[in-house]
Design an enzyme around this catalytic site. Structure first.
Site, PDB file in Angstrom:
ATOM      1  CB  SER A  22      -0.909   0.003   1.237  1.00 47.98           C
ATOM      2  OG  SER A  22      -0.122  -0.088   2.413  1.00 47.98           O
ATOM      3  CB  THR A 154     -39.662  25.818  -8.772  1.00 49.87           C
ATOM      4  OG1 THR A 154     -40.846  26.275  -9.422  1.00 49.87           O
ATOM      5  CG2 THR A 154     -39.350  26.737  -7.592  1.00 49.87           C
ATOM      6  CG  HIS A 155     -41.190  22.336 -11.266  1.00 44.81           C
ATOM      7  ND1 HIS A 155     -41.522  21.050 -10.919  1.00 44.81           N
ATOM      8  CD2 HIS A 155     -41.718  23.122 -10.286  1.00 44.81           C
ATOM      9  CE1 HIS A 155     -42.235  21.062  -9.800  1.00 44.81           C
ATOM     10  NE2 HIS A 155     -42.362  22.311  -9.397  1.00 44.81           N
ATOM     11  CB  SER A 276     -13.552  23.773 -29.282  1.00 49.26           C
ATOM     12  OG  SER A 276     -13.559  22.883 -30.374  1.00 49.26           O
ATOM     13  CG  ASN A 284     -16.411  24.486 -24.641  1.00 50.53           C
ATOM     14  OD1 ASN A 284     -17.440  25.013 -25.057  1.00 50.53           O
ATOM     15  ND2 ASN A 284     -15.639  23.732 -25.384  1.00 50.53           N
ATOM     16  CD  GLU A 289     -18.533  21.254 -19.681  1.00 47.43           C
ATOM     17  OE1 GLU A 289     -18.881  20.331 -20.425  1.00 47.43           O
ATOM     18  OE2 GLU A 289     -17.850  22.213 -20.077  1.00 47.43           O
ATOM     19  CE  LYS A 324      -4.216   3.449   5.547  1.00 46.98           C
ATOM     20  NZ  LYS A 324      -4.978   2.188   5.407  1.00 46.98           N
TER      21      LYS A 324
HETATM   22  N1  ARG Z   1      -1.100  -1.037   5.585  1.00 41.73           N
HETATM   23  C1  ARG Z   1      -2.007  -1.435   6.620  1.00 41.73           C
HETATM   24  C2  ARG Z   1      -3.313  -0.657   6.513  1.00 41.73           C
HETATM   25  O1  ARG Z   1      -3.296   0.365   5.903  1.00 41.73           O
HETATM   26  C3  ARG Z   1      -1.408  -1.185   7.949  1.00 41.73           C
HETATM   27  C4  ARG Z   1      -1.933  -2.073   8.993  1.00 41.73           C
HETATM   28  C5  ARG Z   1      -1.472  -3.469   8.719  1.00 41.73           C
HETATM   29  N2  ARG Z   1      -1.866  -4.319   9.767  1.00 41.73           N
HETATM   30  C6  ARG Z   1      -1.859  -5.650   9.620  1.00 41.73           C
HETATM   31  N3  ARG Z   1      -2.250  -6.331  10.638  1.00 41.73           N
HETATM   32  N4  ARG Z   1      -1.498  -6.208   8.527  1.00 41.73           N
HETATM   33  O2  ARG Z   1      -4.334  -1.056   7.019  1.00 41.73           O
END
Ligand code: ARG
Length: 472
Positions: A22, A154-155, A276, A284, A289, A324
């Site tokens: 991660s 409205t509408h 464009s 634009n 948007e 996350k």
């Molecule tokens: N990278 C993990 C997370 O974001 C950290 C916690 C990992 N804990 C574990 N018991 N593997 O959740």
């Protein structure tokens, strides 16, 4: 590749390692992780688990790491799965084997929960600033056009005239609620899980209050199982972010319409317009948007986080790592959307005459005429009917209500089955009274309630908002 300690003979399969890593995402927690580790090192010192010298070495090393993170000079090691393992290894490279003591009485489960709560707190503060920035841009625009009128729809049909400032202040109200929702989420996020350990609580008598105070938390989590496995502060923050994005999307939608020549209400400055690749004439509103488009992704991220937690048993589950990316991405989208919309709103040229003309189209003052009849004793239903006949007459004559002559007013009243109304047909002053009620100014002035669009009410609200935001 590191193994997971003495229990394992072999390191992970490369594909499995790639799959579980991660680092690319939780790198965003680096500074929060360091802050948490410094507080934890102090806590270990207070508990007598580290000597003063060890605490100093560790915190000194962590301060050094903080500098390296800020300067971008840290060498992130992709063979270590997350930001926590990386920083621990980087610390060991700096200060030597004493770094191996830092994880005493701590699990990555309470560590990541701590980091993420710290992150949520500071990110919500940044979002709050950005929301205030957009509020300022809206209020500033209203202050530059305090008397401008537009049709309230409205509408998507012309309904009643309103002050442009009233319309803009509606968004300020929405943003104030968004800020309150974020502040509320921040309040619940702002408690320390540090000391919860993996699930059962740290195995040492750590002074959790002291570490929490050092990190600026307002309290402690009261249950280690909940603390290590709970993510409702993430979901709640995402919900507040998604609601705010839905609001911005509505503002963006209106900017798209208003800046279209069909409406011609506003012009976005060159800096906030896009050309464009093929059509040389185009101008634009891509920024608006994209705010509208990105709101969709944020709603999806809220849904992803909710779906991720809904089936989990108590305690930390690795699924929780997936909180996350949605949270970070949604918060980034909200912050950049708030900032770019503040710029776009500040850049607007308001075409007051065009808005005024639109406010006068579509017989938007009809209910004001009905209300004026109620004041003369006519029952509202009958007054509504008379005003409806007047709209028909105006439409047939291709004029607006305020241009009807005395004869037209008298005729509509005379045919009413309401005795008070039909009697009024004979009043020689009634045409003038109803014509006055049918003007935009007459209609605006009538909505003289708290929260209404009567100019005095709006100007008082505008002054209040300007004061609060330190403007004008
Ligand atoms: N990278 C993990 C997370 O974001 C950290 C916690 C990992 N804990 C574990 N018991 N593997 O959740």
């Amino acid at each position: 590749m590191r193994t997971w300690g003495g229990r394992f003979e072999a390191g992970p399969d490369p594909a499995a390692a790639d799959f579980t890593r991660s680092l690319e995402i939780d790198i965003e927690l680096a500074l929060d992780d360091i802050a948490g580790s410094i507080a934890h090192a102090h806590g270990l010192g207070r508990a007598g688990l580290l000597s003063d010298a060890e605490v100093e070495t560790l915190t000194g090393g962590l301060e050094g790491l903080r500098g390296a993170v800020v300067d971008g000079t840290i060498d992130w090691d992709p063979t270590l799965e997350d930001v926590h393992m990386n920083l621990e290894a980087a610390l060991e490279a700096r200060v030597g084997p004493v770094a191996r003591k830092l994880h005493t009485g701590r699990s990555r489960n309470d560590q990541v929960a701590t980091d993420l709560r710290l992150w949520a707190r500071r990110t919500i503060d940044a979002l709050d600033d950005a929301a205030v920035g957009l509020e300022r841009a809206l209020v500033d625009l209203a202050l530059r056009h305090p008397e401008a009128v537009m049709p309230g729809h409205t509408h998507v049909q012309p309904a009643q005239p309103v002050l442009v400032a009233h319309h803009l202040l509606a968004y300020v109200e929405m943003l104030e609620r968004d800020r309150a929702r974020l502040a509320d989420a921040r309040r619940r996020a702002n408690v320390s899980p540090l000391g919860a350990g993996a699930i059962a609580g740290a195995g040492f008598p750590l002074d959790r209050e002291a570490t929490a105070a050092e990190l600026g938390f307002e309290g402690l989590t009261r249950n280690s199982i909940d603390a290590s496995g709970d993510r409702d502060f993430v979901v709640e923050t995402l919900a507040a972010v998604a609601i705010a994005m839905a609001h911005l999307s509505r503002l963006a939608e209106e900017l798209v319409w208003w800046s279209s020549p069909r409406f011609g209400f506003v012009r976005l400055a060159d800096a906030f317009s896009t050309g464009s690749s093929m059509l040389p004439n185009k101008r634009n509103p891509d920024v608006a948007e994209l705010v509208r488009g990105r709101a969709a992704g944020v709603i999806g991220r809220l849904t992803a986080a909710l779906a991720m937690v809904k089936g989990l048993p108590l305690g930390y589950q690795r699924d929780l790592q997936e909180d996350k990316a949605p949270l970070f991405e949604a918060a980034r989208t909200l912050r950049t959307s708030l900032e770019v919309l503040a710029g776009a709103v500040a850049s607007l040229t308001v075409h007051e005459a065009r808005m005024r003309a639109a406010a006068e189209e579509g017989h938007t003052t009809a209910v004001a005429v009905a209300d004026a009849l109620v004041e003369r004793g006519v029952a509202f239903r009958a007054a509504h009917h008379v005003a409806g006949r007047l709209v028909r007459a105006a439409e047939a004559a291709a004029v607006e209500l305020a241009s009807l002559d005395d004869g037209a007013f008298a005729a509509a009243l005379a045919e009413s089955d309401d005795p008070v109304a039909s009697e009024l047909a004979a009043d020689p002053a009634i045409g003038a009274t109803l014509r006055a009620a049918a003007t935009v100014e007459g209609a605006l002035a009538r909505c003289d309630v708290v929260g209404g669009t009567a100019p005095d009410r709006v100007h008082a609200e505008l002054a209040r908002a300007a004061r609060r935001l330190g403007l004008g």
